[in-house]
Enzyme design. Structure first.
Site, PDB file in Angstrom:
ATOM      1  N   MET A 250      -1.217   2.292   3.206  1.00 28.01           N
ATOM      2  CA  MET A 250      -1.559   3.708   3.236  1.00 28.01           C
ATOM      3  C   MET A 250      -3.065   3.843   3.404  1.00 28.01           C
ATOM      4  O   MET A 250      -3.838   3.144   2.764  1.00 28.01           O
ATOM      5  CB  MET A 250      -1.059   4.459   2.015  1.00 28.01           C
ATOM      6  CG  MET A 250      -1.558   4.023   0.673  1.00 28.01           C
ATOM      7  SD  MET A 250      -0.900   5.147  -0.580  1.00 28.01           S
ATOM      8  CE  MET A 250      -1.353   4.280  -2.074  1.00 28.01           C
TER       9      MET A 250
ATOM     10  N   ARG B  99       1.435   4.681  -7.961  1.00 28.69           N
ATOM     11  CA  ARG B  99       0.851   4.853  -9.289  1.00 28.69           C
ATOM     12  C   ARG B  99       1.693   4.189 -10.372  1.00 28.69           C
ATOM     13  O   ARG B  99       1.148   3.592 -11.307  1.00 28.69           O
ATOM     14  CB  ARG B  99       0.656   6.345  -9.577  1.00 28.69           C
ATOM     15  CG  ARG B  99      -0.533   6.908  -8.835  1.00 28.69           C
ATOM     16  CD  ARG B  99      -0.629   8.421  -8.895  1.00 28.69           C
ATOM     17  NE  ARG B  99      -1.869   8.854  -8.255  1.00 28.69           N
ATOM     18  CZ  ARG B  99      -2.162  10.107  -7.968  1.00 28.69           C
ATOM     19  NH1 ARG B  99      -1.303  11.074  -8.243  1.00 28.69           N
ATOM     20  NH2 ARG B  99      -3.314  10.414  -7.395  1.00 28.69           N
TER      21      ARG B  99
ATOM     22  N   TYR C 108      -8.066   2.406  -8.367  1.00 30.62           N
ATOM     23  CA  TYR C 108      -7.356   2.818  -7.155  1.00 30.62           C
ATOM     24  C   TYR C 108      -6.077   3.587  -7.458  1.00 30.62           C
ATOM     25  O   TYR C 108      -5.623   3.657  -8.583  1.00 30.62           O
ATOM     26  CB  TYR C 108      -7.130   1.680  -6.186  1.00 30.62           C
ATOM     27  CG  TYR C 108      -6.329   0.459  -6.586  1.00 30.62           C
ATOM     28  CD1 TYR C 108      -5.527   0.407  -7.708  1.00 30.62           C
ATOM     29  CD2 TYR C 108      -6.384  -0.676  -5.777  1.00 30.62           C
ATOM     30  CE1 TYR C 108      -4.794  -0.717  -8.017  1.00 30.62           C
ATOM     31  CE2 TYR C 108      -5.650  -1.817  -6.073  1.00 30.62           C
ATOM     32  CZ  TYR C 108      -4.860  -1.824  -7.191  1.00 30.62           C
ATOM     33  OH  TYR C 108      -4.134  -2.942  -7.497  1.00 30.62           O
ATOM     34  N   GLU C 109      -5.548   4.199  -6.404  1.00 22.75           N
ATOM     35  CA  GLU C 109      -4.417   5.132  -6.484  1.00 22.75           C
ATOM     36  C   GLU C 109      -4.717   6.323  -7.390  1.00 22.75           C
ATOM     37  O   GLU C 109      -3.838   6.844  -8.075  1.00 22.75           O
ATOM     38  CB  GLU C 109      -3.126   4.427  -6.950  1.00 22.75           C
ATOM     39  CG  GLU C 109      -2.794   3.150  -6.233  1.00 22.75           C
ATOM     40  CD  GLU C 109      -2.852   3.261  -4.719  1.00 22.75           C
ATOM     41  OE1 GLU C 109      -2.783   4.380  -4.189  1.00 22.75           O
ATOM     42  OE2 GLU C 109      -2.989   2.219  -4.058  1.00 22.75           O
ATOM     43  N   GLY C 110      -5.960   6.748  -7.391  1.00 22.25           N
ATOM     44  CA  GLY C 110      -6.400   7.860  -8.227  1.00 22.25           C
ATOM     45  C   GLY C 110      -7.020   7.322  -9.494  1.00 22.25           C
ATOM     46  O   GLY C 110      -6.315   6.801 -10.369  1.00 22.25           O
TER      47      GLY C 110
END
Length: 596
Positions: free
Chosen positions: A163, A296, A440-442
């Site tokens: 992604m 997540r 990462y991933e927020g």
């Protein structure tokens, strides 16, 4: 060299005895994987993790990935062969739909297996992990043609996925995104721009890499409302659907990073690359969030995984390292000193890790079961409750378990003392690898804001009220059980603190939004403690019932002791979180920026 042994017995205890795995036999996939099959799958996964993946973990850290002049990337020695064993063994397709070549088994089993594999080699397991997320996005938002074109090969693992969100100037605030998409008039788009921090962006383990790329179509609205999602393969597909001509996408460089060296984290350049819209035009964020939410939960699992392997190595070292005498008298008088596991501060570190790891595993598996209910239960009310649970717990699992994963990697390193700071024992790698999961991933601050700003109020607070009721009912149902009193009292006190914090936010965050921002991280961890405490309540009750029925096992006795430690030494932290939350934002925001 570091060691690793997959915690199969603990996983089976949680799934079979605590969570009632057999109760889900009416759902698709569960009937094909009853308790005996579950045990067999986990046993084989443990073998692969311990003997195939784990020996390459240090290799990946030391060698890293190599970018060549033509922009291609080579992974560390042995990675490709290990990945081939992984996909040929069917691990990639475990829980994917049968209609696309998957085995259709429960997502719960995929999650349990994922813990073992990520503990053994986090960097290597990111390649198939990201592919799983890309598949999920295509299955939800792709056309039938896109599903048939890409998903079977990705399910087989011969193609992988990524992604592509982040750009040099644009991280969390995707409204600033600049990558552009120009319609060609033939159904495709020309994608141009640069993406950074792209995990598994290029490598030598798959025939093709299917990039999911956020871009803005010419003339689209500014901000997040004008973002679309595109499928951009590394190699264009020929008339037969096979990789053909190289697409206009390449790895410009590999990021020089702190950890996960075995994963190729790339700067990706798109130069009029052929791409295909997935989902609705300008609906890219909605489509990408399918992948993000899957990722997540996977990152939360990474936090647990690193914590578990770090803990196992700290325990092994503490049992063999001879240093000093016990404060209460020699415990190994035949030796010149005692093993350091006799010292209370070493025990503090080990018990903290053990108590949170075991509850974190239960929380993850409980949530994975809800994912299976969401996907396939015929009961609409059950699906809604499970979906509420997933939405509420995703930021908590990601934020809390990755924060704790890093903390525990540092704790394990501390147990080793100076030997933990040098590379020989492998503790440094666990610390370095664990750090990225918080980002990462927020980043975890974003997870906390998501929890406070979106999840609490969603559907009129239905999810959080359901959780409060379930935990409160558990405490009430076991109130008369004297054996459970030390646990129910601790859980109830934590729940009271959580409810008080929630009420404080309701009364103080709307009028002054900074109060929500200032409280968010403490609130996330407070919520996490109550969720973990509830898992301990359920595990301890089950262990007590097993012992009362005449079943004796060190695992059950260990649950009683470890659960008591959690209530005595960890659960009281809820009060400190509540105190910080209710202090508001004033002192945090008062200082002028120039004074820092």
């Amino acid at each position: 060299m570091p060691i690793y042994k997959a915690p199969v017995a603990d996983t089976l205890f949680v799934l079979n005895d605590v969570l009632g795995y057999e109760r889900y036999a009416n759902l698709p996939g569960f009937a094909d994987a009853g308790p005996d099959m579950l045990e067999a799958i986990l046993g084989e996964a443990a073998r692969v993790a311990e003997n195939v993946m784990h020996p390459l973990n240090r290799v990946g850290d030391e060698q890293g990935c190599v970018r060549h002049e033509d922009g291609s990337v080579t992974t560390p020695k042995g990675f490709k062969e290990a990945y081939d064993q992984y996909r040929e063994g069917g691990w990639m397709s475990l829980s994917l739909p049968a209609e696309f070549g998957g085995q259709g088994l429960p997502y719960t089993i995929h999650s349990a297996v994922g813990e073992y594999m990520s503990s053994a080699n986090m960097a290597l397991m990111m390649y198939p992990g990201l592919t799983q997320g890309a598949i999920a996005a295509i299955l939800v938002h792709g056309t039938d043609e896109q599903k048939q074109t890409y998903v079977p090969k990705m399910t087989e693992g011969v193609w992988t996925g990524t992604m592509n969100l982040t750009e040099p100037h644009c991280g969390t605030d995707l409204g600033l995104l600049r990558t552009r998409a120009v319609p060609t008039g033939t159904g495709s788009y020309k994608i141009s721009g640069q993406k950074i921090f792209i995990s598994a962006g290029d490598h030598d383990m798959a025939e093709n890499i299917i990039h999911l790329v956020l871009a803005r179509i010419e003339g689209a609205p500014e901000g997040t409302k004008g973002i679309s999602l595109f499928i951009v393969p590394k190699f264009k597909l020929d008339a037969d659907g096979n990789p053909g001509e190289k697409n206009g996408v390449s790895c410009g460089s590999i990021e020089e990073k702190m950890g996960i060296h075995g994963n190729s984290t790339c700067v990706m350049n798109y130069d009029d690359a052929e791409g295909f819209l997935i989902g609705a035009e300008n609906g890219g964020l909605r489509a990408m969030f399918v992948m993000m939410n899957e990722a997540r939960l996977g990152v939360g699992l990474q936090g647990l995984s690193i914590s578990e392997i770090a803990y196992q190595n700290a325990v092994a070292y503490a049992k063999e390292r001879i240093q000093g005498r016990s404060l209460s008298g020699p415990k190994a008088p035949e030796l010149k000193a005692d093993p350091i596991i006799v010292h209370p501060d070493i025990r503090r570190n080990l018990m903290n890790m053990k108590a949170i790891n075991e509850a974190g595993r239960a929380l993850l598996l409980w949530t994975a079961l809800q994912a299976d209910v969401t996907r396939s239960s015929p009961d609409e009310a059950a699906r809604q409750t499970a979906e509420d649970h997933m939405g509420l717990m995703t930021p908590i699992i990601k934020g809390v378990l990755t924060d704790k994963g890093f903390d525990h990697a540092v704790m394990a390193q501390q147990v080793f003392g100076g030997h933990g700071y040098i590379e020989e024992h492998g503790m440094s790698q666990f610390v370095r690898d664990a750090r990225i999961a918080m980002i990462y991933e927020g980043a975890n601050g974003i997870q906390a804001l998501d929890l406070v700003g979106r999840k609490l109020a969603m559907n009129g607070g239905r999810a959080v009220q359901t959780f409060f009721k379930e935990v409160g009912d558990f405490c009430e149902e076991n109130r008369a059980n004297e054996q459970m009193a030390p646990f129910t009292k601790g859980i109830k006190k934590g729940l009271n603190d959580l409810q008080a914090a929630t009420m404080w936010l309701m009364q103080n965050a709307m009028a002054k939004p900074d109060n929500a921002g200032a409280a968010s991280t403490d609130y996330m961890h407070l919520f996490g403690l109550v969720a973990l405490g509830y898992m301990w309540g359920r595990m301890v009750k089950t262990a007590q019932e097993k012992i009362a029925a005449g079943e004796t096992a060190p695992l059950y006795e260990g649950k009683l002791v470890t659960g008591r430690y959690f209530m005595d030494r960890i659960m009281p932290e809820t009060s400190a979180h509540l105190a910080r939350i209710s202090s508001g934002a004033d002192s945090m925001m008062a200082l002028d920026a120039e004074a820092f």
